[in-house]
Design a protein around this motif. Structure first.
Motif, PDB file in Angstrom:
ATOM      1  N   ASP C  14       1.922  -0.146   2.357  1.00 53.71           N
ATOM      2  CA  ASP C  14       1.375   1.027   2.479  1.00 53.71           C
ATOM      3  C   ASP C  14       0.365   1.341   1.903  1.00 53.71           C
ATOM      4  O   ASP C  14       0.545   1.512   0.906  1.00 53.71           O
ATOM      5  N   ASP C  16      -1.783   2.903   1.690  1.00 51.92           N
ATOM      6  CA  ASP C  16      -2.231   4.581   0.934  1.00 51.92           C
ATOM      7  C   ASP C  16      -1.550   5.052  -0.337  1.00 51.92           C
ATOM      8  O   ASP C  16      -2.030   5.732  -1.124  1.00 51.92           O
ATOM      9  N   ARG C  17      -0.588   4.118  -0.641  1.00 52.98           N
ATOM     10  CA  ARG C  17       0.024   4.227  -1.868  1.00 52.98           C
ATOM     11  C   ARG C  17      -0.243   3.156  -2.873  1.00 52.98           C
ATOM     12  O   ARG C  17      -0.750   3.504  -4.267  1.00 52.98           O
ATOM     13  N   ALA C 193       5.278   0.727  -3.034  1.00 51.57           N
ATOM     14  CA  ALA C 193       4.808   0.880  -1.156  1.00 51.57           C
ATOM     15  C   ALA C 193       4.865   0.053  -0.438  1.00 51.57           C
ATOM     16  O   ALA C 193       4.858   0.076   0.870  1.00 51.57           O
ATOM     17  N   LEU C 209       8.814   2.113  10.522  1.00 53.85           N
ATOM     18  CA  LEU C 209       7.501   2.098   9.845  1.00 53.85           C
ATOM     19  C   LEU C 209       6.593   1.280  10.868  1.00 53.85           C
ATOM     20  O   LEU C 209       5.247   1.401  10.689  1.00 53.85           O
ATOM     21  N   ALA C 215       0.272   1.205  12.266  1.00 53.43           N
ATOM     22  CA  ALA C 215       0.650   0.372  11.525  1.00 53.43           C
ATOM     23  C   ALA C 215      -0.500  -0.429  12.370  1.00 53.43           C
ATOM     24  O   ALA C 215      -0.408  -0.605  13.644  1.00 53.43           O
ATOM     25  N   TYR C 230       1.224  -4.089   7.815  1.00 53.64           N
ATOM     26  CA  TYR C 230       0.081  -3.079   6.281  1.00 53.64           C
ATOM     27  C   TYR C 230      -0.055  -1.773   7.644  1.00 53.64           C
ATOM     28  O   TYR C 230       0.317  -1.413   8.446  1.00 53.64           O
ATOM     29  N   ARG C 231      -0.049  -0.400   6.439  1.00 53.62           N
ATOM     30  CA  ARG C 231      -0.299   0.939   7.466  1.00 53.62           C
ATOM     31  C   ARG C 231      -0.946   2.031   6.354  1.00 53.62           C
ATOM     32  O   ARG C 231      -1.103   1.797   5.297  1.00 53.62           O
ATOM     33  N   SER C 232      -2.445   2.025   6.974  1.00 50.60           N
ATOM     34  CA  SER C 232      -3.295   3.456   6.386  1.00 50.60           C
ATOM     35  C   SER C 232      -3.087   4.523   7.608  1.00 50.60           C
ATOM     36  O   SER C 232      -3.365   3.713   8.500  1.00 50.60           O
ATOM     37  N   GLU C 233      -3.216   6.020   6.774  1.00 50.40           N
ATOM     38  CA  GLU C 233      -3.883   6.402   7.438  1.00 50.40           C
ATOM     39  C   GLU C 233      -5.140   7.292   7.894  1.00 50.40           C
ATOM     40  O   GLU C 233      -5.711   8.171   8.421  1.00 50.40           O
TER      41      GLU C 233
END
Lengths: 274, 410, 252
Positions: C14, C16-17, C193, C209, C215, C230-233
């Protein structure tokens, strides 16, 4: 690499790749091994001298390999393919037949250069003479003698040794170089001589009627010698053309007249050693 | 002093002068061996390669030298298979050049890998789908073939040929030379190609990746073609260089021109195919991977000029010159064109190695630069010195140029 | 999580984390016996199986933003670049776990895999590994150290997988417990994360996820089918990644 090694699979990729690899390895190995086996065979049956002559002849430049029939004017231009062995040449009998009609007054000398015609000449500048007792005398012709001059050392063959045609008959060492002389005909060595005796070898021929078709005689020999003198001039002067000032007879001892390295090179090529 | 080892009828300088010629190259070799020794004993930290520049000067020069040494297989193919007898004038020299190039490249490779003693693992556990496996197998076989092709030259040495077994062995080898030439051509086709394939299969490097024809990327065929094109040029250049250094004429001018023409023909075909390949790459392959070709040329100093230089200046131009008979007749034009062609191929190998690795592949990557360390340069200079030494010895004691003697008498 | 069914171990990170703290890098190095860098090592010759990169949005203050990308071996599942090119099969994709395994004992050090890997996830031992006196006590007995001249990379803490399997076998189970197999980086991350697990098992958090909105994988168009997502908003992060390679022309 081998089926028992971890990771080997019998799939198309392995089979094709390793198959090609092993095939190449086998071919190369087989080629080399065959060459080795055949060479051992040649050495064992003592055909080394025949190979040596074959190689030497192959390596001679074109100007040294002119067919005798070209020198005779019977044909415009022809290179010998057979190591000057007219006896086994297919075309030689044809030429002989075609030229049978020519009449010819041979001279025994060439611009004061002695050319006795009681003997037969070999392209390697030796001569053969059939003696009354059936033996063959072998010697160095005038050009050969003047080329080599007085050798510092002479390596003559052993008595009883058998020589094949175009094998090394004897070798002369001078000026740090060794010149080998070709045997004009096959036979067994009965006696050895030297430059002082006027002959070098006395041979017992292999059969009662030795085949001498490959040797030059009479007018043909004189014409050949004339061409040889030209060839010598070409070699000794590095291709410079004869000038008006040139002329006269060949010096007695070329070895003294030419620089050492040059002499070795010229001698070698005149006596058919590349 | 060593006159009896030198073939009859050939002019060679005095022994003393020859030793004076060998001396600086021997010193260079010693220095280079020291540099290579450092890399072997202290590790590859002696070089300036790093995790981004996994390949450096050595790989680039290895590829170049192998491409230039292609003259050996190609001339062999032309002489023994296609029976172009006039090239017999240079085949011996080409074989020595090939031997030197390949043995040098293999030696440098042994220094380049982290664990040279494990080199046999590639043979024991081959990955038949990897281009590098193919390269390893082929080059090893080909080096063997070259060594066997060198043997007759060696055995024909004036003193060595007195030994009866050497004489007949040389005769027998010469009889089967066409088999070795054929095998050599087969092997060379594959390893020159696979060296190109090394880069063409790299999916992770869109700059180098090319679409495949069968199992081989287009770079496979382009590399073979460029190697065959530049082989005769390199033979031509080295012959001229040896003539200049020794002061003897070694081949007829027509032979040089023939080599130039062969180079020209293959080079123009190569340039055409390379252009098509580049266009396909730019318009189809790269966009298909989500990039645009301009991205790869946006980093100084590797701008678009390098592509232009490789294909046009050092590819098309020398090809056009070499195809023109009148230009070929002029020594200056012929040699310059041949030199340009060789440089073009070197540039191609450089671009595929160094530019590929310099380019970033991820958004947070940077374009990085690399400059070889003195140990790397030294190791390669050792190869050059080794090459000169082997060639010099071969030139002096063996017959590399059969026409030399005839030309002298003329 | 089944150890003998075909698993596909992977992770979702994540972005964002991730704070870019680097705890994962340190934990990875300690777990896997990565030697301390030689005095002459640089950021281009050091070994970091896990490495955190920074990507900015290119805007000046006060609009400048940054995202941190922990990069490790992406465990490519399809057309795995390094597996395809290794001349002596020193790398393979483990069929049971999907982990891309490196065999340092077989590695020749030719570095072809390093040229092939687009994620720069592979590292070469440019020096002999050396631990200062006393530091050898920190060595992990479950992981073999590597020698000079070979390539190494993240193997999703394979030593920990073996430990989990041994534990399961000792307890008479065939399947390993999910909590028993956790790579060092996952364990160390203070922001939690990284989510790790079997992507082939739809029930796991990591699989869900990976399928979720936001993602993505790096260099998807190359078709490597990597198992690290990988993940992000944040939209700008997606944009920055899609823009391709190092954006502005830079001096090399």
């Amino acid at each position: 690499m081998f089926p028992w090694v971890n990771g080997f699979k019998w799939d198309a990729g392995h089979v094709i790749f390793l198959g090609a690899f092993y095939t190449v390895v086998m071919i190369v190995l087989a080629t080399v091994v065959r060459a080795l086996v055949r060479s051992r065979h040649h050495v064992r049956v003592e055909k080394v001298e025949a190979f040596r002559w074959k190689q030497d002849f192959h390596d001679l430049p074109a100007r040294d390999r002119r067919c005798r029939h070209e020198l005779n004017g019977e044909v415009d231009s022809r290179l010998c393919e057979n190591g000057f062995d007219c006896r086994s040449c297919a075309k030689h009998p044809e030429f002989v037949q075609a030229a049978a009609a020519r009449a010819d007054l041979p001279k025994g000398e060439l611009f004061g250069f002695p050319m006795p015609l009681d003997r037969l000449y070999h392209r390697g500048h030796t001569w053969v003479r059939k003696e009354k007792d059936g033996t063959l005398s072998v010697g160095l012709d005038e050009l050969g003698a003047r080329l080599i001059g007085k050798p510092e050392r002479l390596d003559l063959p052993e008595l009883g040794q058998h020589l094949n045609a175009n094998a090394t008959a004897w070798s002369a060492a001078r000026n740090g170089a060794t010149i080998r002389v070709l045997a004009p005909i096959e036979g067994t060595v009965l006696a050895t001589g030297g430059p002082d005796q006027g002959w070098y070898l006395k041979l017992r021929p292999d059969g009662p009627q030795p085949d001498t078709r490959h040797l030059l005689r009479d007018g043909e020999a004189v014409r050949w010698m004339s061409r040889e003198l030209d060839r010598l001039q070409l070699l000794a002067t590095h291709g410079a053309c004869p000038a008006l000032a040139d002329g006269g007879a060949l010096v007695e001892d070329l070895g003294a007249a030419l620089p050492k390295n040059e002499w070795a090179a010229v001698c070698g090529e005149m006596l058919l050693e590349p | 002093m060593d006159r009896s080892y030198i073939a009859r009828g050939l002019e060679r300088c005095t022994t003393r002068r020859f030793l004076m010629w060998l001396l600086p190259w021997t010193l260079l070799l010693a220095f280079g061996l020291y540099a290579a020794g450092l890399c072997l004993f202290k590790g590859l930290n002696q070089t300036n390669m790093d995790n981004r520049f996994a390949f450096g000067l050595w790989i680039f020069l290895d590829l170049t030298v192998i491409a230039l040494g292609a003259g050996a297989f190609f001339t062999g193919f032309l002489v023994y298979i296609l029976r172009m007898h006039e090239l017999k004038a240079v085949i011996n020299s080409a074989v020595v050049i090939g031997l030197v190039c390949y043995s040098g490249a293999v030696t440098v490779l042994m220094v380049d890998v982290g664990q040279p003693l494990r080199a046999w693992f590639t043979f024991w556990h081959p990955n038949v789908h990897s281009m590098l496996t193919e390269v390893t197998f082929c080059i090893t076989c080909y080096l063997t073939v070259l060594a066997i092709e060198y043997l007759p030259l060696l055995l024909k040495n004036r003193r060595l040929r007195q030994v009866p077994s050497f004489l007949v062995f040389e005769f027998e080898l010469h009889r089967v030379m066409y088999v070795l030439a054929g095998v050599g051509t087969f092997l060379s086709f594959f390893h020159q190609g696979s060296l190109g394939g090394l880069y063409g299969v790299l999916r992770g490097r869109p700059f180098a990746f090319r679409e495949a024809l069968g199992v081989w990327p287009s770079t496979f065929f382009l590399f073979v073609l460029s190697a065959a094109a530049v082989g005769p040029s390199f033979v031509l250049l080295t012959t001229w260089l040896v003539e200049k250094i020794t002061g003897h004429q070694l081949v007829e001018r027509t032979v040089m021109q023939k080599l130039g023409r062969l180079s020209g023909v293959l080079l123009i075909v190569y340039v055409l195919l390379k252009t098509i390949d580049t266009l396909v790459w730019m318009n189809r392959t790269v966009p298909g991977e989500g990039f645009s070709p301009q991205q790869f040329y946006g980093f100084e100093p590797f701008g678009v000029w390098i592509l232009f230089a490789e294909i046009v200046v050092f590819g098309l131009l020398p090809a056009v010159v070499l195809l023109d008979a009148r230009r070929r007749a002029s020594q200056a034009w012929l040699l310059t064109a041949a030199g340009f062609a060789c440089f073009g191929v070197a540039l191609n190998r450089f671009v595929m190695t160094i530019q590929t690795l310099a380019l970033p592949t991820l958004p947070f990557d940077r374009f990085l630069s690399y400059w070889p360390s003195w140990q790397e340069v030294g190791t390669f200079l050792a190869v050059v010195a080794y090459g000169v030494l082997v060639y010099s010895l071969s030139y002096r004691y063996l017959i590399l140029f059969p026409q030399e003697r005839d030309l002298k008498a003329r | 999580m089944a150890a003998n069914k075909s698993a596909r171990y992977g992770m979702v990170i994540d972005l964002d984390r991730c704070t870019g703290c680097g705890a994962c890098m340190v934990a990875c190095a300690i777990e896997n016996n990565v030697p301390p860098a030689n005095a002459k090592a640089t950021e281009r010759t050091g070994i970091t199986w896990m490495r955190v990169h920074r990507l900015g949005n290119g805007r000046p203050f006060p609009d400048s933003r940054a995202v941190f990308f922990p990069i490790l071996c992406q465990q490519c599942g399809h057309h795995t670049p390094c597996v395809a090119v290794c001349p002596q099969n020193a790398v393979e994709v483990d069929a049971a776990t999907g982990i891309v395994d490196q065999m340092p004992q077989r590695c020749l050090g030719c570095r072809y895999c390093m040229a092939a890997c687009p994620y720069h996830a592979r590292y070469f031992n440019w020096w002999d590994p050396a631990w200062p006196a006393g530091m050898e006590k920190t060595l992990n007995p479950d992981v073999a150290p590597r020698m000079r001249g070979v390539v190494e990379k993240c193997n999703l803490c394979h030593g920990r997988l073996h430990r989990a399997e041994s534990k399961a076998a000792a307890e008479g189970r065939r399947d390993i417990a999910a909590n028993d197999y956790v790579p060092a980086c996952v364990e160390a991350c203070p922001a939690k994360a990284i989510t790790f697990g079997d992507l082939a098992d739809d029930q796991t958090e990591v699989a869900q996820l990976a399928r979720s909105e936001g993602a993505f994988r790096l260099l998807e168009k190359l078709g490597t089918e990597s198992k690290v997502y990988y993940r992000s908003e944040r939209p700008w992060v997606h944009q920055a990644v899609k823009s391709g390679i190092g954006k502005e022309p830079q001096r090399g």
